[in-house]
Every structure is written in structure tokens, then in C-alpha cells.
Design an enzyme around this catalytic site. Structure first.
Site, mmCIF file in Angstrom:
data_model
loop_
_atom_site.group_PDB
_atom_site.id
_atom_site.type_symbol
_atom_site.label_atom_id
_atom_site.label_comp_id
_atom_site.label_asym_id
_atom_site.label_seq_id
_atom_site.Cartn_x
_atom_site.Cartn_y
_atom_site.Cartn_z
ATOM 1 N N ASP A 172 32.344 -6.414 9.616
ATOM 2 C CA ASP A 172 31.302 -6.677 10.606
ATOM 3 C C ASP A 172 30.762 -8.093 10.360
ATOM 4 O O ASP A 172 30.027 -8.340 9.409
ATOM 5 C CB ASP A 172 30.203 -5.622 10.434
ATOM 6 C CG ASP A 172 28.962 -5.909 11.260
ATOM 7 O OD1 ASP A 172 28.884 -6.975 11.889
ATOM 8 O OD2 ASP A 172 28.053 -5.058 11.255
ATOM 9 N N LYS A 180 23.881 -13.883 19.020
ATOM 10 C CA LYS A 180 23.332 -14.305 17.731
ATOM 11 C C LYS A 180 23.845 -15.687 17.350
ATOM 12 O O LYS A 180 23.625 -16.153 16.241
ATOM 13 C CB LYS A 180 23.724 -13.297 16.642
ATOM 14 C CG LYS A 180 23.140 -11.904 16.846
ATOM 15 C CD LYS A 180 23.523 -11.000 15.695
ATOM 16 C CE LYS A 180 23.297 -9.531 16.000
ATOM 17 N NZ LYS A 180 21.898 -9.134 15.995
ATOM 18 N N HIS A 229 24.980 -1.951 8.890
ATOM 19 C CA HIS A 229 24.136 -1.841 10.087
ATOM 20 C C HIS A 229 24.513 -0.532 10.784
ATOM 21 O O HIS A 229 25.650 -0.061 10.673
ATOM 22 C CB HIS A 229 24.455 -3.047 10.984
ATOM 23 C CG HIS A 229 23.606 -3.188 12.196
ATOM 24 N ND1 HIS A 229 23.827 -2.466 13.339
ATOM 25 C CD2 HIS A 229 22.547 -3.989 12.453
ATOM 26 C CE1 HIS A 229 22.934 -2.826 14.260
ATOM 27 N NE2 HIS A 229 22.142 -3.751 13.741
HETATM 28 C C1 LIG Z 1 25.122 -6.867 10.672
HETATM 29 C C2 LIG Z 1 25.027 -6.476 12.101
HETATM 30 N N1 LIG Z 1 26.006 -5.762 12.638
HETATM 31 C C3 LIG Z 1 25.992 -5.373 13.919
HETATM 32 C C4 LIG Z 1 24.939 -5.715 14.730
HETATM 33 C C5 LIG Z 1 24.963 -5.228 16.149
HETATM 34 O O1 LIG Z 1 24.967 -6.289 17.029
HETATM 35 P P1 LIG Z 1 24.825 -5.972 18.597
HETATM 36 O O2 LIG Z 1 23.489 -5.314 18.765
HETATM 37 O O3 LIG Z 1 24.890 -7.312 19.236
HETATM 38 O O4 LIG Z 1 25.936 -5.085 18.956
HETATM 39 C C6 LIG Z 1 23.893 -6.450 14.234
HETATM 40 C C7 LIG Z 1 22.721 -6.779 15.070
HETATM 41 O O5 LIG Z 1 21.626 -6.947 14.613
HETATM 42 C C8 LIG Z 1 23.931 -6.856 12.869
HETATM 43 O O6 LIG Z 1 22.965 -7.577 12.325
#
Ligand SMILES: Cc1ncc(COP(=O)(O)O)c(C=O)c1O
Length: 426
Positions: A219, A245, A142
């Protein structure tokens, strides 16, 4: 005769009753009660990988906090402050227990998973990485991890390397073994891909990193909400996820870090609450985890995250996982009925609870807006994985993602809407 359907591993109807938002109708002028009723349609919420819905139990916890003991923490001698402090500190203990951490010392509350990545990049990466080092990521990171470590590598003169994704959406572990070497300072890997649904072999990656004296950041934004996770089983040095989430509120993320590393690291933000003693010349840091929680922290959000974890554990994380796997298999099979639909990632029985796909000749945004007319909320775009989409050869994709309250009927509604879009654009 139709084959009997596999029973749900959890009581979906009882769970749905905890989420009044799921009774909403959308479309028409659904915001005005009683108006345009004919144009409205029941909400089918399949955008859970972006943000999940929040059960009454968590909403009530937030309301109770503001109604009964809203106060700043750590500072006050008065009763409200003491109550808020105890609840806030206990939230760290609850999170620690939930993911198998040794204790609250290893649990830092942040704004979200993204901030947790940045905290480690700033507080550890900028000090420990240098020219000649490399940082190894996966092609399915991500942006929260990819951009953070790419930029950390750029600032420190290190090289950013990317482990390839195979044609069936898995990590190429032979390539991982080639890339991770004695110059690797950090491996950062997504536990569950938010685009492919792939569950990555993070224990194997952690072993590879540690064998080369590198650290690993995992992550967990898409794993912790959906399956039992115990950091002792895959030994990450750092691990992050977001409350919104997993039935919790927005505005809170969690950084798990090994106590020894967090002790050694410099603070990321300076200010109140993170200090023990300050003079005009110097400052001593507060104990972990407060050393990393400068200023007034995410009090309400932390307390509400505690309630969200209680909720999920009442359902049972194993059952959450089984339910989503069942829905993912069902969605995969149903969407596979169309030969003009390309589904990304591993087969239906090997993926986490989400399905990303494209319909030939229909842009994901058009698909999403047609689905919206059916009341079906999905995500369309690159899902913060632009480089992965380049690898997939797609500018964007549509993503349906499931949670504890979703049903097969909702996936049928998705498939019906997708079929409508196919015919409209045929
Ligand atoms: C795999 C992954 N990592 C990190 C994030 C980032 O999350 P946040 O926007 O809550 O920081 C997300 C959000 O969609 C995600 O799906």
C-alpha cells in the site's frame, strides 16, 4: 545566538505561489470576503496525509480538458474523443514511468487506493485463497487494506495474521518471519504508515513472501506522494496509491500489478470498454489495462494525475522527501519539548513527513478544534487505523502531516496552538 536553520531543499515560496488556497483565511465568517476580517487567521494546512492541496497547474489541466476536449475515450472516431483517448492513455504511460512499471499494461486506474485493494481481493483473492491458507498483514495497516483482506480471509476460510509493531513503532521482522510460511497466500503491507510515519522494509517483506511462494500487495498511499518510489527496487506483485494525496484530484487511484498476474486474473467489474468481443453466449476481454477499467473511466482525473506527476517531478521527488523529512524532524523536536505529549512512531530522523501524538488530558478532537481556531488544520481520530490505536493504547490521536508547501513557521503555529490547548485543559 540561535543556531542557523538548515536551508529548505526546495523553493517553498515559489511552490506556495502555485497553491492559492494556502493564502486563504479561516475562522470568523471567512467565507464572506471582507466580513469579520478581524476574526480570521491564515490557514495552516497540515492535513496532507488525508488529502493534499492541488496546484494551479493541475487545476488548469482539468479546466482545459473540460473547455477544450471533454469527450468519452476509446469509442469515438471524432477528434475530441481521439484527443481525450490519447491523453488518457498517455496518463497511464506517465504513471508507469513514475513508479518504474514496465508499461501501461501494468497500470489500472481505479477510484482510489481502497478500490485498488478491493480489485485484487475480489479478482485474485476470492479465486486463489482457500481454507488452510493465511493472509499476513501488519498491525499498522490502514483499514483500506486491513478490512479488505480480513474480510477476504473470512469469506475464503483463510486465517488473517498480523505482524506486530514494536514499542518504537517499527515492524517486528522476527515476528514477520514466524508468520509468513508455506501456507501464506498473500502478504499485504503498508509502505509508509499513515499513523506512525514508519517506513517499512517492503523489499525484505517481498523477499519473505516470494521465498514462500506468496504474493505481496504494498500500500503506497503514503509513500508515492512523498518520496522516489520504483517498484523494481522492492518487487511488489501489486502496489496501490491515490491521486488526491499527491497534488492530483480526488476520484483516481492507481493499481500497479505485474502483467502476468493481471493477465491471469478475472475482471473485477463487467460492462462496456473492458470487452473485445461479446456474443449472447460469451465475452472476450479487452487488453490490459482496459480489462479492469469497465464503463466510462476516470478520464479527467487520469489526465490531471499526469499533470500532478509532472508537477512533483519538476520539484524533484528527492527534494520533496528531504523537505518533508526536515519538517518532520522539526515538528518532532518541537513537540518533544513538552513532557506531557506522547509522540507515536520512530524518532524524528527516521520517519516520513507526519507526526501523530496525544497531549495528556486533552482529547485529540478538542485539540483539533482549538487548533482550528488558530487556523491550523490537522486530523484527529483513528486515521483509519483503529486496531493500531488499540495497540498504542489510545482511542484517538492528533496527526500533523506535511507536504512540499509547508514551512517551519507553520509548525510553530501548530506548537503554539497545542500549547494553548495544554494550558486550557491544565
Ligand atoms: C496508508 C493508506 N492507505 C490507504 C489509504 C486509502 O486511500 P483512499 O481513501 O484514497 O482510498 C489511505 C488514506 O488515508 C492511507 O493513508
Amino acid at each position: 545566538m540561535e543556531p542557523a536553520q538548515e536551508p529548505y531543499p526546495l523553493d517553498v515560496e515559489a511552490i506556495r505561489a502555485d497553491f492559492p488556497i494556502l493564502d486563504r483565511k479561516v475562522g470568523g465568517d471567512a467565507t464572506v470576503p471582507g466580513e469579520d476580517e478581524d476574526d480570521t487567521t491564515p490557514l495552516v494546512y497540515l492535513d496532507n496525509a488525508a488529502t493534499s492541496q492541488t496546484p494551479d497547474q493541475v487545476v488548469d489541466t482539468i479546466a482545459d480538458y473540460y473547455r477544450s476536449y471533454n469527450s468519452n475515450v476509446h469509442r469515438g472516431i471524432h477528434q475530441l474523443s481521439q484527443e481525450a483517448s490519447v491523453a488518457y492513455e498517455e496518463a497511464h504511460d506517465r504513471v508507469a514511468e513514475f513508479v518504474g512499471a514496465a508499461g501501461r499494461e501494468e497500470i489500472v486506474f481505479t477510484k482510489n487506493a481502497t478500490e485498488a485493494e478491493n480489485l485484487v481481493a475480489y479478482a485474485w483473492g476470492l479465486n486463489e485463497i482457500g481454507p488452510g491458507d493465511n493472509v499476513v498483514l501488519t498491525q499498522m495497516e490502514h483499514h483500506a487494506s486491513l478490512v479488505t483482506w480480513q474480510q477476504t480471509a473470512r469469506k475464503t476460510g483463510a486465517e488473517a495474521r498480523f505482524i506486530r509493531v514494536t514499542d518504537d513503532g517499527r515492524l517486528d521482522m522476527d515476528h514477520a518471519r514466524e508468520l509468513i510460511d508455506e501456507d501464506t497466500a498473500m502478504v499485504s503491507a503498508v509502505h509508509v504508515s499513515n499513523t506512525l510515519g514508519t517506513v517499512n522494509p517492503v523489499a525484505e517483506l517481498a523477499d519473505l513472501a516470494h521465498d514462500h511462494d506468496a504474493l505481496i500487495f504494498v500500500d503506497g498511499a503514503q509513500s508515492v506522494p512523498h518520496m522516489p518510489v520504483d517498484v523494481r527496487e522492492f518487487d511488489p506483485d501489486f502496489f496501490a496509491f491515490s491521486g488526491h494525496k499527491m497534488c492530483g484530484p480526488t476520484g483516481i487511484g492507481v493499481l500497479y500489478g505485474k502483467e502476468r498476474l493481471l493477465e491471469e486474473m478475472e475482471p473485477y467489474l463487467y460492462g462496456g470498454s473492458m470487452i473485445r468481443k461479446v456474443t449472447f453466449e460469451e465475452t472476450q476481454w479487452e487488453d490490459l489495462p482496459w480489462k479492469f477499467e469497465a464503463g466510462t473511466p476516470v478520464i479527467e482525473q487520469g489526465i490531471a494525475l499526469h499533470a500532478a506527476i509532472d508537477y512533483l517531478e519538476d520539484v524533484g521527488m528527492e527534494r520533496v522527501h528531504e523537505h518533508e523529512s526536515l519538517l518532520a524532524r522539526y515538528a518532532y523536536d518541537r513537540l518533544s519539548e513538552f513532557d506531557d505529549i506522547e509522540i507515536y512512531g520512530p524518532p524524528g530522523d527516521e520517519r516520513a513527513g507526519l507526526v501523530s501524538f496525544n497531549v495528556d488530558g486533552v482529547h485529540a478532537h478538542d485539540l483539533s478544534s482549538i487548533l482550528n481556531e488558530h487556523g491550523v488544520a490537522i486530523r484527529a481520530g483513528d486515521h483509519c487505523t483503529q486496531p493500531l490505536h488499540d495497540v498504542l493504547g489510545a482511542a484517538a490521536s492528533a496527526r500533523a502531516s506535511f507536504y512540499v508547501y509547508n514551512t517551519r513557521e507553520e509548525i510553530d503555529a501548530l506548537v503554539e496552538g497545542v500549547d494553548d490547548a495544554r494550558q486550557l485543559f491544565a
